[in-house]
Design a protein around this motif. Structure first.
Motif, PDB file in Angstrom:
ATOM      1  N   GLU A   1       0.850  -1.181   0.000  1.00 37.27           N
ATOM      2  CA  GLU A   1       0.000   0.000   0.000  1.00 37.27           C
ATOM      3  C   GLU A   1       0.894   1.242   0.000  1.00 37.27           C
ATOM      4  O   GLU A   1       1.839   1.331   0.786  1.00 37.27           O
ATOM      5  N   VAL A   2       0.583   2.184  -0.878  1.00 38.51           N
ATOM      6  CA  VAL A   2       1.447   3.347  -1.048  1.00 38.51           C
ATOM      7  C   VAL A   2       0.634   4.627  -1.155  1.00 38.51           C
ATOM      8  O   VAL A   2      -0.579   4.615  -1.410  1.00 38.51           O
ATOM      9  N   ALA A   3       1.332   5.728  -0.939  1.00 35.67           N
ATOM     10  CA  ALA A   3       0.786   7.066  -1.213  1.00 35.67           C
ATOM     11  C   ALA A   3       1.484   7.580  -2.464  1.00 35.67           C
ATOM     12  O   ALA A   3       2.718   7.584  -2.539  1.00 35.67           O
TER      13      ALA A   3
ATOM     14  N   VAL B   1      10.781   6.227   0.744  1.00 38.32           N
ATOM     15  CA  VAL B   1      10.596   6.406  -0.691  1.00 38.32           C
ATOM     16  C   VAL B   1      10.565   5.034  -1.379  1.00 38.32           C
ATOM     17  O   VAL B   1      11.451   4.210  -1.162  1.00 38.32           O
ATOM     18  N   ILE B   2       9.543   4.807  -2.203  1.00 35.74           N
ATOM     19  CA  ILE B   2       9.491   3.589  -3.022  1.00 35.74           C
ATOM     20  C   ILE B   2      10.176   3.861  -4.355  1.00 35.74           C
ATOM     21  O   ILE B   2      11.100   3.153  -4.738  1.00 35.74           O
ATOM     22  N   TRP B   3       9.731   4.877  -5.062  1.00 39.83           N
ATOM     23  CA  TRP B   3      10.446   5.371  -6.242  1.00 39.83           C
ATOM     24  C   TRP B   3       9.999   6.789  -6.562  1.00 39.83           C
ATOM     25  O   TRP B   3       8.972   7.252  -6.072  1.00 39.83           O
TER      26      TRP B   3
ATOM     27  N   ILE C   1       6.415  12.673 -10.063  1.00 38.39           N
ATOM     28  CA  ILE C   1       5.712  11.570  -9.396  1.00 38.39           C
ATOM     29  C   ILE C   1       6.568  11.061  -8.245  1.00 38.39           C
ATOM     30  O   ILE C   1       7.769  10.817  -8.404  1.00 38.39           O
ATOM     31  N   LEU C   2       5.951  10.885  -7.077  1.00 33.89           N
ATOM     32  CA  LEU C   2       6.667  10.376  -5.912  1.00 33.89           C
ATOM     33  C   LEU C   2       5.802   9.311  -5.242  1.00 33.89           C
ATOM     34  O   LEU C   2       4.662   9.582  -4.862  1.00 33.89           O
ATOM     35  N   VAL C   3       6.349   8.103  -5.119  1.00 36.41           N
ATOM     36  CA  VAL C   3       5.616   6.994  -4.508  1.00 36.41           C
ATOM     37  C   VAL C   3       6.259   6.683  -3.162  1.00 36.41           C
ATOM     38  O   VAL C   3       7.456   6.390  -3.087  1.00 36.41           O
TER      39      VAL C   3
END
Length: 356
Positions: A71-73, A152-154, A159-161
């Motif tokens: 689950e991500v923002a 940080v995911i990527w 765009i920032l996940v």
């Protein structure tokens, strides 16, 4: 500085924190395709079309990564923003320059200069990812802090996940009370975090700590405090020169001691404050009327004090405040933005550790 500026000014800008008009899902999908070569459905198995919050530069959606199921923002810049920013900056510069010409008591052209410096940085989410890595690394060595920063995911430029972290807004008093979270402990935890940023050696300064960027998450794994402080939006950070940190620390020690002569010395060192400007500057950094400040900064602000500040604003102090802000170093403006009274009410020992 809601304790000094008129309510009509501050309340007007509150929606910019997280209740701005949202970009359409079609525009968002098109931007993802342009920037990553993948659509929403390619990247995410779940994607809430209704954003969690929509600020002036970006909006955030809850989603689930298709590959890992995490689950991500997902922070997404408004797609048309880059196209309009040059025009917005030009119009802002034009408007504020003319305000200075026609209303010389309200010089605010410095604001457009600050925007031109800050906005390009805030529009690059890869830079924001670097800020997140830095602040997470710094606070690893700070004991007894409740701070949590999403990992940080990527990241791409627009765009920032991030990992998805839920929490209550810090002004959601009913939820905090219902969760058994002490308001005093929240205030103390915020003081610890932001004092470290202001006074800590080589600490990065978060320059946008408004209510939309902070959340409180219950944490049953510990008792004191029984919560985490989640800090979102890391687009704007600055470094404070060490001499400025030291002088500012000494200024606050003088405030706590009620030593006006030392307060004046360090106000001059840290921001070039003159004898005439000092009472207003002291009110700006403490959120207190200068008469009350000379008695004790630790006492609660009374209704009479609030009324006195409001009357002084109506009597011309507002123009003095605008002129003061136009002349102090820019880093001091950003410290003042971080230095909200609620964060410094419970002053912690990081200042004394720095001095010693």
């Amino acid at each position: 500085m809601g304790y000094l500026l008129p309510t009509e000014w501050t309340s007007t800008f509150v929606p910019l924190q997280d209740k701005c008009p949202k970009s359409s899902i079609e525009d968002i999908n098109r931007m993802l395709l342009d920037d990553t070569g993948c659509s929403i459905s390619d990247l995410f198995s779940e994607f809430d079309e209704e954003p969690i919050g929509t600020a002036s530069l970006a909006q955030v959606h809850r989603a689930r990564l298709r590959r890992s199921g995490e689950e991500v923002a997902v922070k997404l810049q408004h797609p048309s923003l880059a196209e309009w920013v040059p025009l917005d900056l030009s119009l802002t510069r034009f408007a504020l320059t003319n305000i200075k010409i026609f209303f010389p008591d309200y010089p605010m052209d410095w604001l457009s200069e600050e925007m031109e410096l800050s906005l390009p940085v805030e529009l690059d989410f890869e830079e924001e990812a670097k800020n997140i890595y830095r602040v997470r690394d710094h606070f690893k060595s700070i004991p007894n802090t409740a701070l949590v920063v999403p990992k940080v995911i990527w990241a791409k430029k627009r765009i920032l996940v991030l990992e998805y972290l839920r929490g209550y807004r810090i002004d959601d008093i009913n939820s905090l009370d219902g969760a058994g979270i002490s308001r005093d402990e929240v205030s103390a935890a915020l003081a610890h975090i932001f004092n470290e940023m202001i006074f800590g050696k080589n600490a990065p300064l978060h320059c946008d700590p408004h209510h939309g960027n902070l959340a409180i998450r219950p944490n049953a794994s510990r008792s004191h405090p029984n919560f985490d402080v989640i800090l979102y939006d890391h687009g704007l950070y600055r470094d404070i020169p060490i001499e400025t940190r030291r002088s500012y620390a000494k200024l606050w020690l003088a405030v706590l001691d009620g030593d006006e002569s030392r307060m004046r010395i360090y106000a001059s060192q840290v921001a070039g404050i003159s004898k005439e400007q000092f009472p207003l500057f002291a009110s700006a950094i403490t959120g207190r009327d200068f008469v009350a400040l000379k008695k004790s900064v630790s006492s609660s602000r009374s209704d009479a004090e609030r009324e006195h500040i409001a009357a002084a604003m109506a009597d011309g102090m507002l123009s003095q405040l605008v002129q003061l802000l136009a002349n102090v170093p820019r880093i001091i403006l950003l410290i003042l933005k971080t230095n909200d009274l609620s964060k410094l009410r419970h002053y912690n020992m990081s200042v004394l550790a720095l001095i010693s």
